[in-house]
Design an enzyme around this catalytic site. Sequence first.
Site, PDB file in Angstrom:
ATOM      1  N   ARG A  85      -0.493  22.235 -13.002  1.00 44.35           N
ATOM      2  CA  ARG A  85      -1.421  23.178 -13.628  1.00 44.35           C
ATOM      3  C   ARG A  85      -0.939  24.619 -13.578  1.00 44.35           C
ATOM      4  O   ARG A  85      -1.442  25.455 -14.328  1.00 44.35           O
ATOM      5  CB  ARG A  85      -2.818  23.021 -13.028  1.00 44.35           C
ATOM      6  CG  ARG A  85      -3.429  21.699 -13.448  1.00 44.35           C
ATOM      7  CD  ARG A  85      -4.881  21.630 -13.098  1.00 44.35           C
ATOM      8  NE  ARG A  85      -5.443  20.408 -13.638  1.00 44.35           N
ATOM      9  CZ  ARG A  85      -6.213  19.593 -12.964  1.00 44.35           C
ATOM     10  NH1 ARG A  85      -6.527  19.864 -11.714  1.00 44.35           N
ATOM     11  NH2 ARG A  85      -6.694  18.513 -13.535  1.00 44.35           N
ATOM     12  N   GLU A 109      -2.534  17.153   3.863  1.00 41.62           N
ATOM     13  CA  GLU A 109      -3.489  16.559   4.788  1.00 41.62           C
ATOM     14  C   GLU A 109      -3.007  15.195   5.290  1.00 41.62           C
ATOM     15  O   GLU A 109      -3.157  14.856   6.447  1.00 41.62           O
ATOM     16  CB  GLU A 109      -4.852  16.420   4.094  1.00 41.62           C
ATOM     17  CG  GLU A 109      -5.954  16.004   5.041  1.00 41.62           C
ATOM     18  CD  GLU A 109      -7.313  16.011   4.371  1.00 41.62           C
ATOM     19  OE1 GLU A 109      -8.266  15.556   5.018  1.00 41.62           O
ATOM     20  OE2 GLU A 109      -7.423  16.463   3.225  1.00 41.62           O
TER      21      GLU A 109
END
Length: 170
Positions: A58, A95
């Site tokens: 993006r 994560e």
Amino acid sequence: MDFKQHIRVVPDFPQPGISFKDITTLLNDGEKYRMAINEIKDMISHLKIDLIAGPEARGFVVGAPLAYALGVGFVPIRKKGKLPFSTIDVSYGLEYGQDTLSMHTDAIKPGQNVLIADDLLATGGTICSSIELVQKLGGNVIGTAFMIELAELHGRDKLKDIDVYTLMTY
């Protein structure tokens, strides 16, 4: 203009408890998309920018039209293995694991002023890795620009002396 009206919020994506801010509804509206890019352009117009870099994917839809509007070049930052020429790489923690970003070794000349643009500033992992890539090639990161900043995740705090320009803050 209140661009938040044109952002779709998707609850529990990509996992429970996450409130995903989906810019595709803004990108989908040509007039609003152009207005968003022009507003970011106006925010950064005082900077002397030689290049805009944008991380996959993006960052391409924010950085490339911004580069076009400013009449400067665009440098794609890609996931490892996606660029066809000699690259430099930076790995960073996620994560649940690790990711690696790459840039062509000849993408930036030492001393060039680079703005890094992306859709979202969250925890700062992607943008910090992008900054490191630009700096490894001798570029001066003179700012970062985002459509959205998730303030509660404090990504801005990791950017220290680098200016941050955002269109919307949640």
